[in-house]
Design a protein around this motif. Structure first.
Motif, PDB file in Angstrom:
ATOM      1  N   ALA A  68       0.813  -1.208   0.000  1.00  0.00           N
ATOM      2  CA  ALA A  68       0.000   0.000   0.000  1.00  0.00           C
ATOM      3  C   ALA A  68       0.852   1.265   0.000  1.00  0.00           C
ATOM      4  O   ALA A  68       0.492   2.285  -0.595  1.00  0.00           O
ATOM      5  CB  ALA A  68      -0.946  -0.004   1.208  1.00  0.00           C
ATOM      6  N   ILE A  69       2.005   1.208   0.653  1.00  0.00           N
ATOM      7  CA  ILE A  69       2.874   2.384   0.736  1.00  0.00           C
ATOM      8  C   ILE A  69       3.753   2.526  -0.504  1.00  0.00           C
ATOM      9  O   ILE A  69       3.905   3.621  -1.060  1.00  0.00           O
ATOM     10  CB  ILE A  69       3.758   2.304   2.002  1.00  0.00           C
ATOM     11  N   LEU A  70       4.337   1.423  -0.952  1.00  0.00           N
ATOM     12  CA  LEU A  70       5.361   1.499  -1.992  1.00  0.00           C
ATOM     13  C   LEU A  70       4.808   1.447  -3.419  1.00  0.00           C
ATOM     14  O   LEU A  70       5.490   1.895  -4.345  1.00  0.00           O
ATOM     15  CB  LEU A  70       6.373   0.363  -1.808  1.00  0.00           C
ATOM     16  N   SER A  71       3.623   0.909  -3.606  1.00  0.00           N
ATOM     17  CA  SER A  71       3.069   0.862  -4.972  1.00  0.00           C
ATOM     18  C   SER A  71       2.896   2.257  -5.566  1.00  0.00           C
ATOM     19  O   SER A  71       3.306   2.499  -6.716  1.00  0.00           O
ATOM     20  CB  SER A  71       1.743   0.099  -4.980  1.00  0.00           C
ATOM     21  N   PRO A  72       2.309   3.216  -4.847  1.00  0.00           N
ATOM     22  CA  PRO A  72       2.242   4.585  -5.407  1.00  0.00           C
ATOM     23  C   PRO A  72       3.635   5.177  -5.617  1.00  0.00           C
ATOM     24  O   PRO A  72       3.852   5.914  -6.592  1.00  0.00           O
ATOM     25  CB  PRO A  72       1.464   5.364  -4.335  1.00  0.00           C
ATOM     26  N   ARG A  73       4.564   4.895  -4.736  1.00  0.00           N
ATOM     27  CA  ARG A  73       5.924   5.409  -4.914  1.00  0.00           C
ATOM     28  C   ARG A  73       6.582   4.788  -6.144  1.00  0.00           C
ATOM     29  O   ARG A  73       7.341   5.441  -6.865  1.00  0.00           O
ATOM     30  CB  ARG A  73       6.764   5.100  -3.675  1.00  0.00           C
ATOM     31  N   ASN A  74       6.286   3.510  -6.398  1.00  0.00           N
ATOM     32  CA  ASN A  74       6.838   2.868  -7.580  1.00  0.00           C
ATOM     33  C   ASN A  74       6.301   3.515  -8.852  1.00  0.00           C
ATOM     34  O   ASN A  74       7.046   3.703  -9.830  1.00  0.00           O
ATOM     35  CB  ASN A  74       6.487   1.377  -7.569  1.00  0.00           C
ATOM     36  N   ALA A  75       5.011   3.869  -8.840  1.00  0.00           N
ATOM     37  CA  ALA A  75       4.437   4.569  -9.997  1.00  0.00           C
ATOM     38  C   ALA A  75       5.113   5.917 -10.195  1.00  0.00           C
ATOM     39  O   ALA A  75       5.379   6.347 -11.331  1.00  0.00           O
ATOM     40  CB  ALA A  75       2.936   4.744  -9.796  1.00  0.00           C
ATOM     41  N   HIS A  76       5.418   6.593  -9.086  1.00  0.00           N
ATOM     42  CA  HIS A  76       6.119   7.877  -9.168  1.00  0.00           C
ATOM     43  C   HIS A  76       7.502   7.700  -9.803  1.00  0.00           C
ATOM     44  O   HIS A  76       7.883   8.446 -10.705  1.00  0.00           O
ATOM     45  CB  HIS A  76       6.260   8.468  -7.764  1.00  0.00           C
TER      46      HIS A  76
END
Length: 457
Positions: free
Chosen positions: A421-429
């Motif tokens: 939940a935390i790293l998936s949006p960061r990976n998209a970034h």
């Protein structure tokens, strides 16, 4: 600031191109191992809670082997998996850690300090959280204080490979080193706090085959690199003797794997220049015996040894939904959950924050603190070594032992979901950042972004 003044490098700055390539290869191998580990765990849980549960536990507790003179080698299948197969896993951990500090990006003490401090905090804080929660269970429950101290390399890297394909290489190196270091911390804890009936004679005898192993690995590494079968025919039997002696010394036998891994040379010592300076990693002539052994043994460790251990260790009779609810009310299970899910985040992210403040440096501009919180959550996947510590902390089949395993399973799943939940949006970034960065490759084959660091956040 005057031109002659120097500033400390940013924490978690981008590593070298060779290190990035190595981490990518390692992620691919460990991802497959993580999938097999997950499959073995699920199968064990299903069998332990099915009509075939008696057969499953009977196989696990079946003894085979025989004593050789004074050496006791009559063990159950479960013990062979925990004491024997995991020694291969920790042999790989020893090779990897030595390689990082001898020839990897972390040979620079300024780079090594951060993941080492984070690993120590990531082991100490979960243990403290466990003790606070499990204290009401009495002295017996508090024996499991080291259960949430370790991070499972295979599971964590497998999850990272799925959700973090575009995270900066420095974060992956950080997680890898941290996981190895705190696994070794857990092993030291096992050696110091979970050793019973110490036999000093066997411990001294253990040093003899280790010394022979070290001399042969160093002086004969050219021959071993040229004759692939040599390591299996010569080094393996010596390693088995060392393992058997340590097993009978009262110290947990997996430590033999770590010790033997540390003896293997990382850099080639048979070059005409005597080994030369620290290498450019892309030059294979510098690769010592450790490089060869790592490539040959890692698939065996990731795809065979660790999944088999998980199959015989993760099987616990839950007793349905009511049994699960009842287990979660036990101090041991709650302590493991809080330690792994919350304690790891506080320890890893907090340790990183502490060391950056002490050193007066900032995170690399490419990395945000939310990334460290995500990695802290990922560190809460404390499966393999946590199961091992649980088996050493509580008697087999005891209530505390069973609920500890339930807590480990649930905490590992919860940590993986939270990290996703935390790293998936960061990976998209970071995927968007990578698309915008200059990724030209010159004639030397190294992408420009590893030569001309451009910050983009």
């Amino acid at each position: 600031m005057s031109p002659d003044q120097t500033t400390a490098p940013d924490a978690l700055s981008r590593g070298s191109w060779p290190e990035w390539r190595r981490i990518q290869d390692l992620l691919r191998t460990e991802s497959v191992g993580g999938i097999l580990l997950l499959a073995a765990t699920l199968l064990a849980v299903v069998l332990a809670n099915s009509p075939w549960s008696e057969a499953y536990f009977a196989v696990r507790d079946t003894h085979f082997g025989s004593d050789i003179g004074p050496l006791h080698l009559d063990l159950s299948i479960g013990h062979w998996a925990a004491d024997g197969l995991l020694a291969v896993f920790f042999f790989m951990a020893g090779l990897e850690l030595k390689r990082e500090f001898v020839a990897g990006d972390l040979r620079d003490p300024r780079r090594a300090l951060l993941p080492v401090v984070a690993a120590f905090c990531g082991a100490a804080v979960p243990a403290a959280f466990y003790l606070l929660v499990a204290a009401r269970g009495g002295a017996e429950a508090m024996r499991g204080w080291a259960i949430p101290s370790a991070t499972d390399i295979a599971f964590a890297l497998a999850v990272l490979a799925v959700i973090g394909s575009h995270l900066p290489s420095a974060l992956r190196t950080f997680l890898l080193t941290l996981a190895i270091v705190d696994d070794l911390i857990a092993i030291v804890v096992i050696a110091v706090f979970y050793t019973s009936d110490l036999q000093p004679l066997y411990l001294l005898l253990f040093l003899l085959p280790v010394a022979v192993y070290a001399v042969l690995a160093r002086r004969g590494q050219r021959w071993f690199r040229q004759h692939a079968w040599g390591a299996w025919v010569i080094l393996l039997p010596i390693g088995v003797v060392a393992w058997a002696l340590l097993l009978n010394s009262g110290v947990h036998a997996t430590i033999a794997g770590v010790v033997l891994g540390f003896t293997v040379p990382v850099l080639a010592t048979d070059r005409a220049d005597g080994g030369g300076p620290l290498p450019a990693d892309h030059d294979p002539s510098y690769h010592g015996l450790a490089h060869q052994l790592e490539h040959r043994i890692r698939p065996l460790s990731a795809a065979v040894c660790v999944p088999i251990f998980a199959f015989f260790s993760a099987g616990v009779a839950i007793g349905g939904w009511s049994g699960l609810v009842s287990a979660l009310q036990e101090p041991v299970a709650l302590g493991v959950l809080v330690g792994l899910v919350l304690g790891k985040i506080v320890g890893i992210a907090g340790g990183t924050f502490l060391i950056t403040r002490i050193r007066g440096v900032d995170l690399d501009p490419d990395i945000a603190w939310i990334d460290l919180i995500g990695l802290g959550a990922l560190g809460g996947i404390g499966f393999t070594v946590s199961l091992l510590v649980a088996e050493l902390s509580f008697p087999s089949g005891s209530t505390n032992g069973d609920v500890a395993k339930i807590g480990i399973l649930l905490a590992s799943v919860g940590a993986a979901l939270l990290a996703s939940a935390i790293l998936s949006p960061r990976n998209a970034h970071y995927r968007a950042v990578a698309a915008a960065e200059r990724v030209d490759t010159d004639a030397d084959g190294v992408p420009d972004l590893f030569q001309d660091h451009t910050s983009s956040r």
